[in-house]
Design a protein around this motif. Structure first.
Motif, PDB file in Angstrom:
ATOM      1  N   VAL A 126      89.410   9.399  29.413  1.00 29.07           N
ATOM      2  CA  VAL A 126      89.140   9.344  30.850  1.00 29.07           C
ATOM      3  C   VAL A 126      88.915  10.746  31.408  1.00 29.07           C
ATOM      4  O   VAL A 126      88.009  10.970  32.223  1.00 29.07           O
ATOM      5  CB  VAL A 126      90.300   8.648  31.582  1.00 29.07           C
ATOM      6  N   ALA A 127      89.733  11.709  30.970  1.00 24.26           N
ATOM      7  CA  ALA A 127      89.580  13.083  31.447  1.00 24.26           C
ATOM      8  C   ALA A 127      88.222  13.639  31.041  1.00 24.26           C
ATOM      9  O   ALA A 127      87.563  14.348  31.828  1.00 24.26           O
ATOM     10  CB  ALA A 127      90.704  13.955  30.894  1.00 24.26           C
ATOM     11  N   PHE A 128      87.776  13.319  29.835  1.00 21.51           N
ATOM     12  CA  PHE A 128      86.475  13.820  29.382  1.00 21.51           C
ATOM     13  C   PHE A 128      85.339  13.181  30.180  1.00 21.51           C
ATOM     14  O   PHE A 128      84.376  13.852  30.563  1.00 21.51           O
ATOM     15  CB  PHE A 128      86.294  13.534  27.887  1.00 21.51           C
ATOM     16  N   ALA A 129      85.463  11.867  30.446  1.00 25.12           N
ATOM     17  CA  ALA A 129      84.447  11.210  31.260  1.00 25.12           C
ATOM     18  C   ALA A 129      84.418  11.773  32.679  1.00 25.12           C
ATOM     19  O   ALA A 129      83.386  11.748  33.348  1.00 25.12           O
ATOM     20  CB  ALA A 129      84.711   9.699  31.299  1.00 25.12           C
ATOM     21  N   GLY A 130      85.560  12.315  33.140  1.00 21.11           N
ATOM     22  CA  GLY A 130      85.629  12.918  34.465  1.00 21.11           C
ATOM     23  C   GLY A 130      84.808  14.179  34.620  1.00 21.11           C
ATOM     24  O   GLY A 130      84.671  14.697  35.735  1.00 21.11           O
ATOM     25  N   ILE A 131      84.244  14.687  33.513  1.00 27.14           N
ATOM     26  CA  ILE A 131      83.361  15.855  33.596  1.00 27.14           C
ATOM     27  C   ILE A 131      82.174  15.564  34.509  1.00 27.14           C
ATOM     28  O   ILE A 131      81.609  16.465  35.130  1.00 27.14           O
ATOM     29  CB  ILE A 131      82.891  16.269  32.186  1.00 27.14           C
ATOM     30  N   GLY A 132      81.809  14.265  34.614  1.00 27.00           N
ATOM     31  CA  GLY A 132      80.743  13.911  35.555  1.00 27.00           C
ATOM     32  C   GLY A 132      81.097  14.299  36.977  1.00 27.00           C
ATOM     33  O   GLY A 132      80.244  14.749  37.746  1.00 27.00           O
ATOM     34  N   GLY A 133      82.369  14.164  37.359  1.00 29.74           N
ATOM     35  CA  GLY A 133      82.814  14.594  38.681  1.00 29.74           C
ATOM     36  C   GLY A 133      82.774  16.100  38.835  1.00 29.74           C
ATOM     37  O   GLY A 133      82.444  16.626  39.909  1.00 29.74           O
ATOM     38  N   ILE A 134      83.103  16.825  37.761  1.00 26.10           N
ATOM     39  CA  ILE A 134      83.030  18.292  37.796  1.00 26.10           C
ATOM     40  C   ILE A 134      81.592  18.743  38.049  1.00 26.10           C
ATOM     41  O   ILE A 134      81.352  19.694  38.803  1.00 26.10           O
ATOM     42  CB  ILE A 134      83.573  18.891  36.488  1.00 26.10           C
ATOM     43  N   SER A 135      80.609  18.058  37.446  1.00 24.50           N
ATOM     44  CA  SER A 135      79.199  18.406  37.644  1.00 24.50           C
ATOM     45  C   SER A 135      78.815  18.309  39.112  1.00 24.50           C
ATOM     46  O   SER A 135      78.155  19.207  39.659  1.00 24.50           O
ATOM     47  CB  SER A 135      78.310  17.477  36.810  1.00 24.50           C
ATOM     48  N   PHE A 136      79.234  17.222  39.758  1.00 28.45           N
ATOM     49  CA  PHE A 136      78.926  17.031  41.176  1.00 28.45           C
ATOM     50  C   PHE A 136      79.621  18.088  42.024  1.00 28.45           C
ATOM     51  O   PHE A 136      78.999  18.728  42.888  1.00 28.45           O
ATOM     52  CB  PHE A 136      79.358  15.624  41.590  1.00 28.45           C
ATOM     53  N   GLY A 137      80.912  18.295  41.779  1.00 31.80           N
ATOM     54  CA  GLY A 137      81.661  19.267  42.570  1.00 31.80           C
ATOM     55  C   GLY A 137      81.166  20.680  42.372  1.00 31.80           C
ATOM     56  O   GLY A 137      81.097  21.462  43.334  1.00 31.80           O
ATOM     57  N   TYR A 138      80.801  21.050  41.132  1.00 28.41           N
ATOM     58  CA  TYR A 138      80.325  22.411  40.861  1.00 28.41           C
ATOM     59  C   TYR A 138      79.070  22.707  41.666  1.00 28.41           C
ATOM     60  O   TYR A 138      78.935  23.794  42.239  1.00 28.41           O
ATOM     61  CB  TYR A 138      80.042  22.565  39.366  1.00 28.41           C
ATOM     62  N   ASP A 139      78.160  21.745  41.727  1.00 24.87           N
ATOM     63  CA  ASP A 139      76.930  21.973  42.492  1.00 24.87           C
ATOM     64  C   ASP A 139      77.232  22.154  43.966  1.00 24.87           C
ATOM     65  O   ASP A 139      76.609  22.988  44.639  1.00 24.87           O
ATOM     66  CB  ASP A 139      75.978  20.795  42.283  1.00 24.87           C
ATOM     67  N   GLN A 140      78.183  21.377  44.492  1.00 29.85           N
ATOM     68  CA  GLN A 140      78.564  21.542  45.895  1.00 29.85           C
ATOM     69  C   GLN A 140      79.124  22.932  46.158  1.00 29.85           C
ATOM     70  O   GLN A 140      78.832  23.550  47.191  1.00 29.85           O
ATOM     71  CB  GLN A 140      79.623  20.500  46.277  1.00 29.85           C
ATOM     72  N   GLY A 141      79.951  23.421  45.232  1.00 33.13           N
ATOM     73  CA  GLY A 141      80.592  24.708  45.450  1.00 33.13           C
ATOM     74  C   GLY A 141      79.676  25.895  45.257  1.00 33.13           C
ATOM     75  O   GLY A 141      79.761  26.889  45.987  1.00 33.13           O
ATOM     76  N   VAL A 142      78.750  25.817  44.291  1.00 30.13           N
ATOM     77  CA  VAL A 142      77.944  26.982  43.948  1.00 30.13           C
ATOM     78  C   VAL A 142      76.824  27.234  44.956  1.00 30.13           C
ATOM     79  O   VAL A 142      76.437  28.384  45.188  1.00 30.13           O
ATOM     80  CB  VAL A 142      77.358  26.821  42.522  1.00 30.13           C
ATOM     81  N   ILE A 143      76.314  26.170  45.578  1.00 27.59           N
ATOM     82  CA  ILE A 143      75.152  26.348  46.453  1.00 27.59           C
ATOM     83  C   ILE A 143      75.495  27.167  47.695  1.00 27.59           C
ATOM     84  O   ILE A 143      74.648  27.904  48.222  1.00 27.59           O
ATOM     85  CB  ILE A 143      74.552  24.976  46.854  1.00 27.59           C
ATOM     86  N   SER A 144      76.734  27.086  48.177  1.00 30.88           N
ATOM     87  CA  SER A 144      77.100  27.833  49.385  1.00 30.88           C
ATOM     88  C   SER A 144      77.032  29.333  49.141  1.00 30.88           C
ATOM     89  O   SER A 144      76.718  30.100  50.054  1.00 30.88           O
ATOM     90  CB  SER A 144      78.513  27.424  49.842  1.00 30.88           C
ATOM     91  N   ASN A 145      77.321  29.786  47.929  1.00 37.10           N
ATOM     92  CA  ASN A 145      77.210  31.198  47.588  1.00 37.10           C
ATOM     93  C   ASN A 145      75.771  31.617  47.369  1.00 37.10           C
ATOM     94  O   ASN A 145      75.343  32.688  47.805  1.00 37.10           O
ATOM     95  CB  ASN A 145      78.035  31.500  46.332  1.00 37.10           C
ATOM     96  N   VAL A 146      75.019  30.781  46.657  1.00 35.43           N
ATOM     97  CA  VAL A 146      73.626  31.116  46.344  1.00 35.43           C
ATOM     98  C   VAL A 146      72.816  31.336  47.616  1.00 35.43           C
ATOM     99  O   VAL A 146      71.982  32.250  47.695  1.00 35.43           O
ATOM    100  CB  VAL A 146      73.001  30.003  45.474  1.00 35.43           C
ATOM    101  N   LEU A 147      73.070  30.536  48.637  1.00 32.89           N
ATOM    102  CA  LEU A 147      72.278  30.602  49.865  1.00 32.89           C
ATOM    103  C   LEU A 147      72.474  31.891  50.656  1.00 32.89           C
ATOM    104  O   LEU A 147      71.701  32.172  51.572  1.00 32.89           O
ATOM    105  CB  LEU A 147      72.610  29.404  50.763  1.00 32.89           C
ATOM    106  N   VAL A 148      73.503  32.686  50.323  1.00 29.78           N
ATOM    107  CA  VAL A 148      73.731  33.935  51.055  1.00 29.78           C
ATOM    108  C   VAL A 148      73.634  35.160  50.139  1.00 29.78           C
ATOM    109  O   VAL A 148      73.922  36.270  50.574  1.00 29.78           O
ATOM    110  CB  VAL A 148      75.121  33.924  51.748  1.00 29.78           C
ATOM    111  N   MET A 149      73.211  34.975  48.873  1.00 31.47           N
ATOM    112  CA  MET A 149      73.085  36.112  47.969  1.00 31.47           C
ATOM    113  C   MET A 149      71.867  36.956  48.333  1.00 31.47           C
ATOM    114  O   MET A 149      70.804  36.425  48.673  1.00 31.47           O
ATOM    115  CB  MET A 149      72.987  35.630  46.517  1.00 31.47           C
ATOM    116  N   LYS A 150      72.017  38.283  48.241  1.00 33.03           N
ATOM    117  CA  LYS A 150      70.982  39.209  48.711  1.00 33.03           C
ATOM    118  C   LYS A 150      69.676  39.049  47.954  1.00 33.03           C
ATOM    119  O   LYS A 150      68.596  39.011  48.552  1.00 33.03           O
ATOM    120  CB  LYS A 150      71.498  40.642  48.597  1.00 33.03           C
ATOM    121  N   ASP A 151      69.741  39.004  46.618  1.00 32.41           N
ATOM    122  CA  ASP A 151      68.501  38.882  45.849  1.00 32.41           C
ATOM    123  C   ASP A 151      67.793  37.572  46.157  1.00 32.41           C
ATOM    124  O   ASP A 151      66.557  37.541  46.243  1.00 32.41           O
ATOM    125  CB  ASP A 151      68.811  38.964  44.345  1.00 32.41           C
ATOM    126  N   PHE A 152      68.549  36.501  46.322  1.00 33.56           N
ATOM    127  CA  PHE A 152      67.948  35.205  46.625  1.00 33.56           C
ATOM    128  C   PHE A 152      67.227  35.251  47.968  1.00 33.56           C
ATOM    129  O   PHE A 152      66.076  34.787  48.083  1.00 33.56           O
ATOM    130  CB  PHE A 152      69.033  34.134  46.636  1.00 33.56           C
TER     131      PHE A 152
END
Length: 581
Positions: A82-108
């Motif tokens: 079950v914990a391994f199958a929960g990696i699907g939730g990590i994929s969704f959460g990671y995208d939510q968390g990473v985009i907020s930083n990317v949108l304010v990065m200087k090079d971007f």
């Protein structure tokens, strides 16, 4: 033959397919007398499980071992799967968390100077792709199998991640997020479905909580990965965190080759022997033990029962439908019998998204700047704390969700969220022209953000996924939950799209909108939502003024009696009673 251990002795019982010579003709009388005197019967199996037959003899529940931490420690294999199958939730959460930083990065921003609408589109297109992924995943899961569907969803997610990481234009990035969103949406449906089907009944609630934990954990990892790479020179500052999305995607792809298949789907496809082997492994039984453990036999009986219920539901729908299609079952959700339940499923997801939680996750740094925080480090640290607070709030939600009930948590959570947003809006209106001289007001606004996040984490966050599955009867549950999930992604898309322009026009007005939505959620929770914690099917019908659940229960009862499950239970109890005489 079935071996049942009662009071440390073994009693041989016949199955429904064998002659029942050793069971008295007075079985029904013995059972009724025993249940009447003892208000139910509890039987222990040789391997630590139990079968509880309630008063009347027709309702029962069973477990393979202890619940809670002892059960998790004992059944490590199922927990690991079950914990391994929960990696699907990590994929969704990671995208939510990473985009907020990317949108304010200087090079971007230097490479692609985007405005509020472009920023909203780039964020929201993932939710639009996820909507289609969630709808499509149900077809894939039943036509093929859970593991193969998860594998293909992970492949699609990895393709989208590759396009985002290697983007040479803004269009490449948007297309990559749409494709990745399709994979995320599919995993958001497939992973919890698979997790529920392989979990032992006594551990299912605890194991399903791992999905919410995985999502929030992904948010935290995604945000702080972007935080650590933001000072790297060139495009690597944002390409590296986007590339790291490959890790959960590839891990899930590889894991699909070692994860066990869903025993329920194997039964559905007629692979009974394979299902028995898989279920025995998941329940920590050898094949010889599986043949003798009455609970292993009972679960197969129930799986067959569920399959027959599906066939009956399809037959009933086709009887009403001239063209044999099932659109009538979807329109039935908005008929008089189900419309209140349907609106509860749709509206809980509406208020979950319009509370503003994903606006904070997607545009945290931008919103933090609007309340007077300046400097990249301070802004990112404050917005990163939102994910940490949400992560910590998961644990009290697990502990108190069943103890306190749904309705009090929804009312209290929405009231606190509304006050928090309203306070932030007032502070912005009063001090937005001179935050430098009012740093204390800025930190009060930050504190209100954290209070809002904690209130959301123990109310609308987890209950948004629990309530839809509780209000619908079995025959309409899958479609009702699917419609609720679609509501989640549609409103998620709208929030992602309009939040940047709203902030650009007026930060105070943005928080006022969220405050009004939370106040509306408070009124809705107070006067519309029923309490569903511990409510039986019959009581749920009384709450909604319908008989839909009773009809499901009657159909289930008739099937159980027709297939001999009641006879099996009577035989188990009566043999124990006769042995003691």
């Amino acid at each position: 033959m079935i071996l049942l251990e009662t009071h440390h002795d073994y009693v041989v019982l016949p199955t429904t397919s064998e002659p029942r010579e050793d069971v008295s003709e007075d079985t029904d009388l013995v059972l009724e007398s025993l249940l009447r005197n003892n208000k139910g019967v509890t039987l222990d199996t040789p391997h630590g499980g139990s079968l509880v037959v309630h008063e009347g003899g027709h309702t029962y529940n069973y477990s393979y071992g202890p619940s809670g931490i002892p059960g998790l420690a004992r059944n490590r294999y199922a927990v690991a799967c079950v914990a391994f199958a929960g990696i699907g939730g990590i994929s969704f959460g990671y995208d939510q968390g990473v985009i907020s930083n990317v949108l304010v990065m200087k090079d971007f921003l230097t490479r692609w100077p985007i405005g509020p609408w472009e920023k909203g589109l780039m964020t929201a297109v993932l939710e639009l792709g996820a909507l289609f992924g969630a709808i499509t995943s149900g077809i894939l899961a039943d036509k093929y199998c859970r593991r193969h569907s998860i594998f293909f969803a992970s492949i699609i997610f990895c393709l989208g991640s590759g396009l985002q990481c290697g983007a040479q234009s803004l269009n490449d990035l948007i297309i990559g997020r749409a494709i990745g969103g399709f994979g995320v949406g599919a995993l958001s449906m497939l992973s919890p479905l698979y997790m529920a089907e392989i979990s032992p009944p006594e551990l299912r609630g605890s194991l399903m909580a791992l999905e919410q934990l995985a999502i929030v954990l992904g948010v935290v990892f995604g945000f702080w990965t972007g935080f650590l790479t933001r000072h790297i020179a060139g495009s690597a500052s944002w390409r590296i965190p986007l590339a790291l999305q490959f890790l959960p995607g590839i891990s899930l792809c590889l894991g699909c080759f070692v994860l066990p298949p869903s025993p329920r789907l194997l039964v559905l496809h007629g692979c009974i022997d394979d299902a028995r082997k898989t279920l025995a492994k998941l329940r920590l039984r050898t094949l010889d033990e599986a043949k003798e453990d009455p609970l292993i036999q009972a679960i197969f009986f129930l799986l067959f029962l569920e399959l027959l219920e599906m066939q009956i539901n399809v037959a009933l729908v086709r009887r009403k439908s001239k063209d044999g299609l099932s659109r009538e079952t979807w329109t039935a959700l908005f008929g008089q019998e189900y419309v209140r339940r349907t609106l509860i499923g749709i509206m809980i997801m509406f208020f979950q998204q319009w509370s503003g939680i994903n606006a904070l996750l997607y545009y945290g740094p931008t919103l933090v700047e609007s309340i007077g925080m300046h400097g990249d480090t301070v802004t990112l640290l404050v917005s990163g704390g939102i994910g940490i607070v949400q992560f910590l709030a998961v644990f009290p939600a697990i502990l108190f969700l069943d103890r306190w009930g749904r309705k009090p948590l929804l009312k209290g959570g929405s009231a606190i969220m509304a006050v928090s947003h309203f306070m932030i809006a007032i502070l912005i209106h009063l001090f937005q022209d001179d935050w430098g001289s009012n740093t204390m007001a800025a930190w009060v606004a930050v504190f209100c953000m954290y209070i809002f996040t904690a209130a959301y984490g123990i109310s609308f966050g987890p209950i948004g996924w629990v309530l839809p599955s509780e209000v619908f009867p079995l025959s309409m549950r899958s479609k009702g939950v699917s419609l609720s999930t679609a509501s989640n992604w549609i409103n998620n898309f709208l929030i992602g799209l309009i939040t940047p322009p709203l902030i650009e026009m007026s930060s105070a007005a943005t928080f006022i909108i969220f405050a009004c939505a939370c106040f509306g959620a408070y009124l809705w929770s107070s006067y519309v939502v029923p309490e569903t914690a511990g409510v039986s099917l019959e009581e749920m019908d009384a709450v909604f003024g319908s008989t839909a659940g009773q009809e499901d229960r009657k159909r289930r009862f008739e099937l159980e009696r027709e297939l001999g499950l009641h006879d099996l239970i009577k035989g188990l109890v009566a043999s124990d009673a006769l042995r003691q005489e």
